[in-house]
Design a protein around this motif. Structure first.
Motif, short mmCIF file in Angstrom:
data_model
loop_
_atom_site.label_atom_id
_atom_site.label_comp_id
_atom_site.label_asym_id
_atom_site.label_seq_id
_atom_site.Cartn_x
_atom_site.Cartn_y
_atom_site.Cartn_z
N GLU A 187 0.69 -1.19 -0.08
CA GLU A 187 0.01 0.05 -0.04
C GLU A 187 0.86 1.33 0.04
OE1 GLU A 187 -4.11 1.66 2.14
OE2 GLU A 187 -3.15 -0.08 3.04
N GLN A 192 2.25 1.67 -3.56
CA GLN A 192 0.94 2.42 -4.22
C GLN A 192 0.95 3.65 -3.99
OE1 GLN A 192 -2.31 -0.07 -3.56
NE2 GLN A 192 -1.60 -2.07 -4.72
N TYR A 193 0.62 4.35 -2.82
CA TYR A 193 0.60 5.55 -2.57
C TYR A 193 1.54 6.55 -2.81
CZ TYR A 193 -3.92 5.41 -0.18
OH TYR A 193 -5.19 5.29 0.10
N ASN A 197 3.84 6.01 -5.41
CA ASN A 197 3.57 6.13 -7.04
C ASN A 197 2.57 6.96 -7.49
OD1 ASN A 197 5.80 4.34 -7.41
ND2 ASN A 197 4.50 2.37 -7.61
N LYS A 198 1.51 6.69 -6.71
CA LYS A 198 0.34 7.68 -7.06
C LYS A 198 0.60 9.26 -6.78
CE LYS A 198 -3.58 6.14 -5.36
NZ LYS A 198 -5.05 5.64 -4.60
N MET A 199 1.18 9.47 -5.53
CA MET A 199 1.64 10.72 -5.30
C MET A 199 2.49 11.51 -6.19
SD MET A 199 3.45 12.09 -1.82
CE MET A 199 5.01 11.52 -2.08
N LEU A 251 3.32 10.64 -9.49
CA LEU A 251 2.83 10.88 -10.69
C LEU A 251 1.83 12.07 -10.76
CD1 LEU A 251 1.78 7.05 -12.02
CD2 LEU A 251 3.49 8.53 -12.85
N LEU A 252 0.90 12.17 -9.64
CA LEU A 252 -0.07 13.27 -9.54
C LEU A 252 0.87 14.41 -9.33
CD1 LEU A 252 -2.82 14.40 -9.67
CD2 LEU A 252 -2.93 13.96 -7.21
N LYS A 256 -4.62 17.42 -3.54
CA LYS A 256 -4.92 16.01 -3.82
C LYS A 256 -3.36 15.20 -3.29
CE LYS A 256 -7.15 12.25 -4.47
NZ LYS A 256 -7.88 11.65 -3.50
N ILE A 262 -2.75 12.62 -0.31
CA ILE A 262 -2.29 11.29 -0.52
C ILE A 262 -0.89 11.33 0.30
CG2 ILE A 262 -0.68 10.16 -2.30
CD1 ILE A 262 -2.82 11.21 -4.34
#
Length: 51
Positions: free
Chosen positions: A11, A14-15, A17-19, A21-22, A32, A36
């Motif tokens: 997890e 995942q967070y 990578n998401k952070m 990329l955003l 956002k 994250i």
């Protein structure tokens, strides 16, 4: 059931990578991205307590 250490690590990744990329699309100060990041901090703290 409490998440296992591998679950938390997955997890976290995942967070993270998401952070990233955003943030690349917006900025590190985007609301956002900050949300994250806060969740990521919580997961990292949880992981540290389980070690």
């Amino acid at each position: 059931m409490m998440p296992t250490t591998p679950d938390i690590l997955n997890e976290i990744e995942q967070y993270r990578n998401k952070m990233v990329l955003l943030a690349m699309k917006t900025s590190f100060s985007d609301t956002k991205v900050v949300e994250i990041s806060t969740k990521l901090d919580e997961l990292l703290n949880e992981y540290e307590m389980k070690k």
